[in-house]
Motif scaffolding. Structure first.
Motif, PDB file in Angstrom:
ATOM      1  N   LEU A 210       0.827  -1.203   0.000  1.00 10.52           N
ATOM      2  CA  LEU A 210       0.000   0.000   0.000  1.00 10.52           C
ATOM      3  C   LEU A 210       0.859   1.249   0.000  1.00 10.52           C
ATOM      4  CD1 LEU A 210      -2.689   1.546   0.297  1.00 10.52           C
ATOM      5  CD2 LEU A 210      -2.474   1.223   2.785  1.00 10.52           C
ATOM      6  N   ARG A 211       1.871   1.268   0.848  1.00  5.82           N
ATOM      7  CA  ARG A 211       2.758   2.434   0.912  1.00  5.82           C
ATOM      8  C   ARG A 211       3.412   2.701  -0.442  1.00  5.82           C
ATOM      9  NH1 ARG A 211       5.114  -0.458   6.066  1.00  5.82           N
ATOM     10  NH2 ARG A 211       4.182   0.714   7.797  1.00  5.82           N
ATOM     11  N   VAL A 212       3.930   1.647  -1.050  1.00  3.93           N
ATOM     12  CA  VAL A 212       4.652   1.817  -2.313  1.00  3.93           C
ATOM     13  C   VAL A 212       3.687   2.166  -3.442  1.00  3.93           C
ATOM     14  CG1 VAL A 212       6.063   0.626  -4.029  1.00  3.93           C
ATOM     15  CG2 VAL A 212       6.590   0.402  -1.603  1.00  3.93           C
ATOM     16  N   TRP A 213       2.472   1.615  -3.416  1.00  4.26           N
ATOM     17  CA  TRP A 213       1.497   1.989  -4.441  1.00  4.26           C
ATOM     18  C   TRP A 213       1.162   3.471  -4.372  1.00  4.26           C
ATOM     19  CZ3 TRP A 213       0.927  -0.109  -8.745  1.00  4.26           C
ATOM     20  CH2 TRP A 213       0.886  -1.493  -8.937  1.00  4.26           C
ATOM     21  N   ILE A 214       1.105   4.034  -3.175  1.00  7.12           N
ATOM     22  CA  ILE A 214       0.875   5.470  -3.055  1.00  7.12           C
ATOM     23  C   ILE A 214       2.039   6.243  -3.659  1.00  7.12           C
ATOM     24  CG2 ILE A 214       0.637   7.366  -1.405  1.00  7.12           C
ATOM     25  CD1 ILE A 214      -0.953   5.506   0.395  1.00  7.12           C
ATOM     26  N   ALA A 215       3.268   5.755  -3.414  1.00  8.79           N
ATOM     27  CA  ALA A 215       4.437   6.409  -4.021  1.00  8.79           C
ATOM     28  C   ALA A 215       4.389   6.313  -5.539  1.00  8.79           C
ATOM     29  CB  ALA A 215       5.723   5.771  -3.490  1.00  8.79           C
ATOM     30  N   VAL A 216       4.022   5.155  -6.058  1.00  9.68           N
ATOM     31  CA  VAL A 216       3.918   4.977  -7.513  1.00  9.68           C
ATOM     32  C   VAL A 216       2.841   5.884  -8.080  1.00  9.68           C
ATOM     33  CG1 VAL A 216       3.295   3.333  -9.330  1.00  9.68           C
ATOM     34  CG2 VAL A 216       4.812   2.622  -7.466  1.00  9.68           C
ATOM     35  N   ALA A 217       1.714   6.018  -7.378  1.00 14.64           N
ATOM     36  CA  ALA A 217       0.636   6.894  -7.848  1.00 14.64           C
ATOM     37  C   ALA A 217       1.095   8.338  -7.896  1.00 14.64           C
ATOM     38  CB  ALA A 217      -0.577   6.746  -6.938  1.00 14.64           C
ATOM     39  N   MET A 218       1.857   8.774  -6.903  1.00 13.48           N
ATOM     40  CA  MET A 218       2.343  10.154  -6.903  1.00 13.48           C
ATOM     41  C   MET A 218       3.319  10.390  -8.047  1.00 13.48           C
ATOM     42  SD  MET A 218       2.681  10.993  -2.819  1.00 13.48           S
ATOM     43  CE  MET A 218       2.839  12.764  -3.065  1.00 13.48           C
ATOM     44  N   LEU A 219       4.177   9.408  -8.310  1.00 11.59           N
ATOM     45  CA  LEU A 219       5.088   9.539  -9.449  1.00 11.59           C
ATOM     46  C   LEU A 219       4.311   9.595 -10.762  1.00 11.59           C
ATOM     47  CD1 LEU A 219       8.073   7.160  -8.599  1.00 11.59           C
ATOM     48  CD2 LEU A 219       8.154   9.648  -8.873  1.00 11.59           C
TER      49      LEU A 219
END
Length: 456
Positions: free
Chosen positions: A359-368
């Motif tokens: 979940l944390r990394v998916w949020i980072a990917v979404a922001m990128l």
């Protein structure tokens, strides 16, 4: 997002414009290429633009009627202070209510966070105050209290934030924790000011509504409540926004001075020199041949102050410990942090079977993804590079970053500006605001109920 200011066709021919008082006394204001349009002029342009402009000016008049006190303050300070006070009140009230409801839940707080709860109680018995302290806050307080006439024992954190609290603590009765929270909140106020200015400029100076929307979406980022905590987020983002604001205005000496302190606030800060240099390069038409070097160096030499800020901290480490890389070695031994391929860190989270890390990394990917789509124009590349730096550099720390990733993502302020630009489309603003508010509310509740390691 950075656009040249254009004089609207037919602007000089608008009826009775020449007869307006004081209008003739403002020479060529609309024609200045790098000047932010003043709010009153923007409101007049909104009215001339038809229904959509009238709606924007109507919202401005609503603000003026509803806020007679802050209206007396110069723009944008009235709005900035009102938003700051309002968000502080809402989050503090929500925090007290959630904590009161959580008290009766069996097993609260979780066993591994009871120590933090005791530290919060030692800070203050008032929960609306103590809830803004968690984990690293107590380490910063420790650093702010360490005497300077003895060998320095701790090198795991850059020192700007705790050192700013040192001179304030005696003025607050020796309460170092109060001083830390004061630094964070003053930085937040200044951060909102620079977000208003820079956000409005990157929208093309269409009016005060754009600056206000930029501020609003910055505060709607998933973990933006951390801006109000005794942590370094508000200070870092404030300095980053200020550096880009002065870079856009061509005030490079101020950029260097602000960038010096930016690099001393967090380890990733010295890398911000790269996107700032891109602003300088864009200013010269993206031409950097040998013939351009003298001019680029003459204007951009203050950028060397940005990495000098981090070198200052390294020199402090060398002076106190004999090791230039004491910070890096402390990170390795204390938290198991070692530089590695950030893409491998992403893949490890997404396919490692841990849903929380994913979940944390998916949020980072979404922001990128938002940054890549919203900042793909050549004029926006400095902000795209900045976003990539502040997202991927923490991921290069390896799996230990997962616990703090949502905190580190707050540095990506251009994502908020992209969302604010998209929200100018009719009907999207309300839905986007509601979705982000619900996401932040859920994460805030998690923070309050002491599973703080989901976030920091």
């Amino acid at each position: 997002m950075v656009e040249e200011r254009r004089v609207e066709p037919g602007g000089a021919a608008e009826p009775n414009r020449a007869a307006e008082p004081n209008r003739a006394a403002e020479p060529n204001r609309a024609a200045e290429p790098n000047r932010v349009v003043e709010p009153d002029l923007a409101a007049e342009r909104d009215r001339a633009a038809g229904p959509s402009g009238g709606a924007r000016s109507g919202r401005t008049r609503w603000w003026s009627r509803r806020a007679p006190v802050v209206r007396r303050l110069p723009e944008p300070w009235g709005f900035v202070l009102a938003v700051f006070a309002g968000s502080k009140l809402v989050l503090s009230l929500l925090g007290v209510l959630v904590l009161a409801a959580w008290d009766g839940v069996p097993g609260a707080p979780p066993p591994d966070e009871t120590g933090m709860r005791a530290q919060q109680d030692a800070i203050s018995s008032h929960r609306w105050f103590s809830l803004w302290f968690a984990w690293d806050s107590f380490l910063y307080e420790h650093l702010a209290r360490l005497p300077l006439d003895r060998p320095w024992p701790d090198f795991g954190f850059p020192l700007l934030y705790p050192f700013l609290a040192r001179p304030l603590a005696p003025l607050l009765g020796g309460h170092t924790a109060w001083a830390l929270l004061l630094v964070s909140n003053v930085a937040l106020v200044l951060q909102l000011y620079y977000a208003y200015r820079l956000g409005g400029r990157l929208f093309g100076g269409a009016g005060p509504d754009d600056g206000r929307r930029a501020v609003r979406y910055l505060l709607l980022l998933p973990t933006a409540f951390l801006f109000q905590a005794a942590l370094t987020e508000s200070l870092f983002v404030c300095l980053a926004l200020a550096a880009f604001w002065y870079a856009e205005r061509g005030r490079w000496l101020l950029v260097g001075v602000v960038g010096y302190f930016l690099a001393m606030s967090r380890s990733v800060g010295f890398l911000v020199v790269v996107p700032l240099a891109l602003v300088l390069l864009r200013e010269h038409g993206w031409r950097a041949g040998p013939r351009r070097w003298p001019r680029l160096l003459r204007k951009g030499w203050p950028l060397v102050l940005v990495p000098a800020g981090w070198l200052t901290f390294m020199a402090f480490c060398r002076w106190q410990s004999g090791d230039w890389f004491a910070y890096q070695h402390t990170q390795e031994t204390g938290w198991g942090i070692r530089l590695q391929n950030p893409l491998a860190t992403v893949a490890s989270a997404l396919f490692g079977g841990n849903s929380v890390n994913a979940l944390r990394v998916w949020i980072a990917v979404a922001m990128l993804a938002v940054a890549v789509v919203g900042l793909r124009r050549r004029a926006d590349w400095p902000y795209l590079v900045y976003t990539i730096v502040v997202v991927l550099v923490p991921l290069s720390m390896g799996p230990p970053v997962y616990k703090s990733l949502l905190r580190y993502l707050l540095a990506a302020f251009p994502v908020a500006f992209v969302l604010a630009r998209w929200a100018r489309r009719p009907g999207l603003d309300g839905w986007l605001t509601a979705a982000l508010a619900l996401l932040q509310g859920a994460l805030f509740a998690v923070w309050l109920t002491y599973w703080t390691h989901l976030i920091i």
